[in-house]
Scaffold this active site. Structure first.
Site, mmCIF file in Angstrom:
data_model
loop_
_atom_site.group_PDB
_atom_site.id
_atom_site.type_symbol
_atom_site.label_atom_id
_atom_site.label_comp_id
_atom_site.label_asym_id
_atom_site.label_seq_id
_atom_site.Cartn_x
_atom_site.Cartn_y
_atom_site.Cartn_z
ATOM 1 N N HIS A 97 12.357 -1.610 4.778
ATOM 2 C CA HIS A 97 12.649 -2.951 4.298
ATOM 3 C C HIS A 97 13.766 -3.563 5.130
ATOM 4 C CE1 HIS A 97 12.666 -6.228 1.480
ATOM 5 N NE2 HIS A 97 13.878 -5.979 1.012
ATOM 6 N N ASN A 102 18.726 -10.420 -0.336
ATOM 7 C CA ASN A 102 17.356 -9.930 -0.322
ATOM 8 C C ASN A 102 16.395 -11.115 -0.323
ATOM 9 O OD1 ASN A 102 15.247 -8.115 -0.344
ATOM 10 N ND2 ASN A 102 15.864 -7.065 -2.209
ATOM 11 N N GLN A 137 9.609 -13.542 -0.760
ATOM 12 C CA GLN A 137 8.419 -13.196 0.015
ATOM 13 C C GLN A 137 7.215 -12.898 -0.859
ATOM 14 O OE1 GLN A 137 10.599 -9.500 1.329
ATOM 15 N NE2 GLN A 137 8.538 -8.622 1.275
ATOM 16 N N CYS A 189 9.264 -8.956 4.771
ATOM 17 C CA CYS A 189 10.717 -8.896 4.626
ATOM 18 C C CYS A 189 11.431 -9.088 5.954
ATOM 19 C CB CYS A 189 11.119 -7.585 3.975
ATOM 20 S SG CYS A 189 10.590 -6.114 4.894
#
Length: 446
Positions: free
Chosen positions: A364, A386, A64, A70
């Site tokens: 997040h 992630n 990102q 996110c």
């Protein structure tokens, strides 16, 4: 005891500090290396086993970059998993810029409508102040990306690739926020000068046209049709040209997002378990579904996430990633740092107290791609995908201990089929409306 700090107290503090050799060792370590490096526990790094009893097949890490998307990346990573495995693709990404564009546009309309709904309140009221705080921020929630997808569909990444503003959104957000705050000022001034809300909505239409133009300048124009061309891992070529974004979603993703619900764990006295909640003034697509959660005990979140992964589907989740987390190593562990020993004090707030005293909330969103279960079937550690690129963690994958899950996990999204009847009934019940500034109104923007 005096109300103010006295010279005697300061002298006592200094003498007490100097009397301890450990204080000087800690001071030297922290002033040279910083707090976290000085407090980091070696054992937390040594237990970073990257093997799991339930492990999904990840095929590439997204990035990102310098944006707060996110929540969007995590959702699209869940959906691309299905596309890659259905079509046997080695790699694939949806256009995050495409969904970014329409989230920004819809959120502008949502913001201006909130301004109209609070038109009679003073500018310094808590509600209006909250609305004006971050009118064009990047952060979001699962229901918000669902709304964008259900209305606008999806496109492959090459149909609307990343650009300078999507990859680093700060300057764009600053100018978009300035535009929206001025528009709010114009609407509120017009109301004071005698305009009706219907007349102000006509002004709003012109404002949104300007906002659309600014978005196109920053992010490019979103495609109306796309050409989908990919080659499978076995060498077969797939070509599907001239399809709309909605057709692309229905044909290649084929998931009913209305079947996915948000489970939260907020163990505070004001939010009883097995109740549904929504948040005032939180959303993007005005006619879309409202933000809604069902508050459940932490074990219910674990059970649902594990059940979904056992069926081969990743899980979107939201957490407070900055707490007790080692970013370079990709480890989230409550024992990652020994702050107690470093500072000779104790940190003992409960999860509920951290929420109530504004020390922790969801920051997040990421994706569960696996979990390691012990001989009793209980989780020990979790495998996390992630969206910060592949340079941190285990080539972009992170490890979360189960104890960290207990303390800093706030939201998990699963298909309704993995919930108990009681949880589904609670989710479907009339939600309690939380204040806009409630901790459960936090947006994932890590």
């Amino acid at each position: 005891m005096e109300k103010f700090l006295s010279a005697e107290q300061l002298n006592h503090f200094e003498a007490s500090f100097r009397a301890s050799r450990a204080n000087f060792v800690a001071m030297n370590a922290v002033t040279v290396n910083g707090v976290n490096k000085s407090a980091q526990r070696w054992i937390a790094r040594s237990d970073g086993r990257n093997a799991f009893s339930i492990q999904l097949d990840n095929r590439g890490i997204s990035n990102q970059k310098s944006s707060g998307r996110c929540w969007m990346f995590a959702a699209l990573n869940c959906l691309r998993y299905k596309v890659m495995h259905d079509l046997d693709l080695a790699e694939f990404e949806f256009s995050q810029n495409y969904t970014f564009f329409y989230d920004k546009l819809e959120r502008a309309n949502y913001f201006l409508e909130c301004i109209l709904s609070t038109i009679e309140l003073d500018t310094d009221s808590r509600e209006v102040t909250h609305l004006l705080d971050k009118p064009a921020q990047d952060g979001g929630q699962w229901d918000m990306i669902s709304n964008v997808i259900m209305k606008y569909g999806l496109v492959p990444k090459d149909a609307m690739p990343e650009d300078a503003c999507s990859s680093n959104s700060r300057d764009m957000n600053a100018i978009l926020s300035e535009r929206l705050r001025e528009d709010a000022c114009i609407l509120r001034r017009g109301y004071r000068n005698g305009k009706t809300v219907d007349e102000l909505r006509e002004d709003k239409a012109a404002m949104l046209e300007t906002f659309y133009r600014m978005l196109c300048i920053c992010l490019g124009t979103p495609p109306k049709t796309v050409d989908f061309e990919v080659r499978t891992r076995s060498g077969n070529f797939i070509q599907d040209c001239g399809i709309t974004p909605q057709e692309f979603y229905q044909k290649y993703v084929k998931l009913d997002l209305n079947q996915y619900v948000s489970l939260i764990n907020a163990p505070t006295a004001d939010k009883p378990f097995y109740r549904s909640y929504t948040v005032q003034y939180l959303g993007n697509v005005l006619e879309g579904r409202d933000i809604r959660y069902v508050n459940l005990p932490i074990q219910a979140l674990k059970d649902a996430a594990i059940a979904q992964m056992k069926d081969g589907e990743p899980v979107w989740f939201g957490c407070d990633v900055g707490k007790r987390s080692m970013r370079p190593e990709g480890v989230m562990d409550v024992n990652a740092y020994d702050y107690d020993a470093l500072f000779d004090t104790t940190f003992q707030m409960t999860k509920a107290e951290r929420l109530e005293y504004n020390h922790s909330r969801m920051t997040h969103a990421m994706v569960f791609q696996g979990v390691d279960l012990d001989e009793t079937g209980s989780p020990v550690r979790w495998r996390v995908e992630n969206s910060w690129g592949d340079e941190s963690g285990f080539k972009g994958m992170y490890l979360m201990t189960d104890a960290w899950f207990d303390e800093y996990m706030y939201q998990v999204v699963v298909n309704k089929r993995y919930l108990s009847d009681d949880a589904i009934a609670a989710y479907d019940s009339e939600p309690t409306v939380l204040a806009p500034w409630d901790p459960m109104g936090a947006l994932a923007q890590g």
